[in-house]
Design an enzyme around this catalytic site. Sequence first.
Site, PDB file in Angstrom:
ATOM      1  N   PHE A 233      43.766  59.318  62.049  1.00  0.00           N
ATOM      2  CA  PHE A 233      43.564  57.886  61.860  1.00  0.00           C
ATOM      3  C   PHE A 233      42.112  57.642  61.459  1.00  0.00           C
ATOM      4  O   PHE A 233      41.193  58.322  61.929  1.00  0.00           O
ATOM      5  CB  PHE A 233      43.842  57.136  63.162  1.00  0.00           C
ATOM      6  CG  PHE A 233      45.303  56.861  63.432  1.00  0.00           C
ATOM      7  CD1 PHE A 233      46.297  57.375  62.620  1.00  0.00           C
ATOM      8  CD2 PHE A 233      45.680  56.078  64.511  1.00  0.00           C
ATOM      9  CE1 PHE A 233      47.636  57.115  62.862  1.00  0.00           C
ATOM     10  CE2 PHE A 233      47.018  55.808  64.773  1.00  0.00           C
ATOM     11  CZ  PHE A 233      47.997  56.327  63.950  1.00  0.00           C
TER      12      PHE A 233
ATOM     13  N   HIS B  28      49.212  70.253  59.477  1.00  0.00           N
ATOM     14  CA  HIS B  28      49.075  69.151  60.429  1.00  0.00           C
ATOM     15  C   HIS B  28      50.469  68.745  60.900  1.00  0.00           C
ATOM     16  O   HIS B  28      50.689  68.575  62.088  1.00  0.00           O
ATOM     17  CB  HIS B  28      48.354  67.987  59.758  1.00  0.00           C
ATOM     18  CG  HIS B  28      47.975  66.883  60.685  1.00  0.00           C
ATOM     19  ND1 HIS B  28      47.222  67.089  61.819  1.00  0.00           N
ATOM     20  CD2 HIS B  28      48.250  65.549  60.655  1.00  0.00           C
ATOM     21  CE1 HIS B  28      47.040  65.938  62.445  1.00  0.00           C
ATOM     22  NE2 HIS B  28      47.654  64.994  61.771  1.00  0.00           N
TER      23      HIS B  28
ATOM     24  N   CYS C 273      42.679  62.604  65.127  1.00  0.00           N
ATOM     25  CA  CYS C 273      43.474  63.839  65.167  1.00  0.00           C
ATOM     26  C   CYS C 273      42.891  64.948  64.313  1.00  0.00           C
ATOM     27  O   CYS C 273      43.440  66.058  64.273  1.00  0.00           O
ATOM     28  CB  CYS C 273      44.914  63.535  64.754  1.00  0.00           C
ATOM     29  SG  CYS C 273      45.664  62.268  65.791  1.00  0.00           S
TER      30      CYS C 273
ATOM     31  N   HIS D 112      52.152  66.338  69.715  1.00  0.00           N
ATOM     32  CA  HIS D 112      50.869  66.059  69.077  1.00  0.00           C
ATOM     33  C   HIS D 112      49.815  65.811  70.149  1.00  0.00           C
ATOM     34  O   HIS D 112      49.863  64.811  70.865  1.00  0.00           O
ATOM     35  CB  HIS D 112      51.005  64.838  68.170  1.00  0.00           C
ATOM     36  CG  HIS D 112      49.864  64.638  67.226  1.00  0.00           C
ATOM     37  ND1 HIS D 112      48.679  65.336  67.330  1.00  0.00           N
ATOM     38  CD2 HIS D 112      49.706  63.804  66.165  1.00  0.00           C
ATOM     39  CE1 HIS D 112      47.857  64.946  66.368  1.00  0.00           C
ATOM     40  NE2 HIS D 112      48.461  64.022  65.648  1.00  0.00           N
TER      41      HIS D 112
ATOM     42  N   GLU E 298      51.332  65.365  52.939  1.00  0.00           N
ATOM     43  CA  GLU E 298      50.827  66.724  53.128  1.00  0.00           C
ATOM     44  C   GLU E 298      51.602  67.727  52.288  1.00  0.00           C
ATOM     45  O   GLU E 298      51.015  68.646  51.699  1.00  0.00           O
ATOM     46  CB  GLU E 298      50.880  67.122  54.603  1.00  0.00           C
ATOM     47  CG  GLU E 298      50.256  68.472  54.866  1.00  0.00           C
ATOM     48  CD  GLU E 298      50.072  68.790  56.333  1.00  0.00           C
ATOM     49  OE1 GLU E 298      49.272  69.701  56.642  1.00  0.00           O
ATOM     50  OE2 GLU E 298      50.720  68.138  57.183  1.00  0.00           O
TER      51      GLU E 298
ATOM     52  N   LYS F  39      53.449  71.382  66.114  1.00  0.00           N
ATOM     53  CA  LYS F  39      53.795  70.129  66.793  1.00  0.00           C
ATOM     54  C   LYS F  39      55.286  70.017  67.085  1.00  0.00           C
ATOM     55  O   LYS F  39      55.693  69.220  67.931  1.00  0.00           O
ATOM     56  CB  LYS F  39      53.300  68.946  65.974  1.00  0.00           C
ATOM     57  CG  LYS F  39      51.781  68.859  65.899  1.00  0.00           C
ATOM     58  CD  LYS F  39      51.320  67.675  65.098  1.00  0.00           C
ATOM     59  CE  LYS F  39      49.791  67.588  65.075  1.00  0.00           C
ATOM     60  NZ  LYS F  39      49.164  68.648  64.263  1.00  0.00           N
TER      61      LYS F  39
END
Length: 425
Positions: free
Chosen positions: A413, A320, A186, A354, A331, A349
Amino acid sequence: MTRPEPFRQVPVRPAPAHPAPTGRRAARRDPVVTGLGLVTPAGPDTASTWAGVRAGLPTAAPDPALAGLSVSLSCRVPPLDHPMLRRRGTVRLDPVDRFGLVAADQALARAGLDPAGWDGSRVAVVTSGAAGGTQTLDQAQARIAGQGPAFVSPYFLTGHLINMVCANIALRYGVTGPALATSTACAAGTTALGIARDLLATGQCDLALVVGAEAAVNRLYVTGFTQLGALSGTASRPFDTARDGFVIAEGAGALVLERPEHAAARGARPLARLIGYAATTDAHHLVAPDPEGRGAERAVRAALADADTAPGDVGHVNAHGTGTRLNDVVEGAVLRRVLPHRPPVTSAKGALGHTLGAAGVIEAALTVLALTERSVPPTAGLTDPDPGVDLDVVTGVPRPCAGPVAVSTSFGFGGHNAVAVLAGA
């Protein structure tokens, strides 16, 4: 259910939290953004996507293709009707390639570029994605299982391989310069921006077409994310107390980056500048972020140093902001430490879901639009801000930009962290 426990590496000594400025900006000029394009669940083009995001409209809906699964919610791109898709050779393309080509065509049109007249050896294509052509893969698996190997299409590999978005764009526009496909989960979209920036800076090209595309809304991928406990079956709620995961989405974004001299020579009007970039790796866990956010924090600080920009100059953050329990807390802590002046924060998002490997480019394009129109969109789905996150997240209606510099963060990831710093033109 017991969640899988991927391999964990030995502890890694953290690097200094305050990297010294690299001097990059003193050595060469920052690339400019001259075009952008979007294909998202909010709309098949830039205007409709921007309108939907600014209105804070969620696009998540029950997906008939996922019926019967534990999670059947997704954010799908509406039907596309674009001249690019009526050209010869597009019939057998996977949706991921179609999304990428349409976004790229929009970006080139916005930039005022005609590929028929350019020197393709001075153009680069850098794409991002995580899954490749999943619809093509599904069809091939069904055929080999139900009818046998002879019924698998000879177009299977060219429809599925993760580099084919890049290859199709290069082929369609006659690009013979560097053509690279990135896959850092991502974070891939922002990674692609950094690679394109470096290709321009080292003189390997005059302009770069950066495209993030993803079409991974299928039963296997949704099941995989569900088994990890990453998906929400109800809504995308970044930074909300009730958040319980992300909603999987599809789509594409594209940006045209140019050396400023090249853009000026052809009379192009820049929309924004890419003034900083950095990437780090957590080396902590295959799917979980470092709970202290050390890698993410180093990436944000290094990107600001690369941009020769003080934290206090940041006017807003395109976070993010996945809506997972862990990501938003980590975050939030990182942004509080690095940006104590609490600039406005938004997450696309909430509206778009996402888009995995495409998210970084889509969100960078939205950041460019925010800087251009001096308006930070709200975070859809956020109704009860989590006090443990403690950020100034924009909700309800857009808010004026607090300054001409913005940070866009992407974490993936594998512990991949990538951060871009953009500034108004």
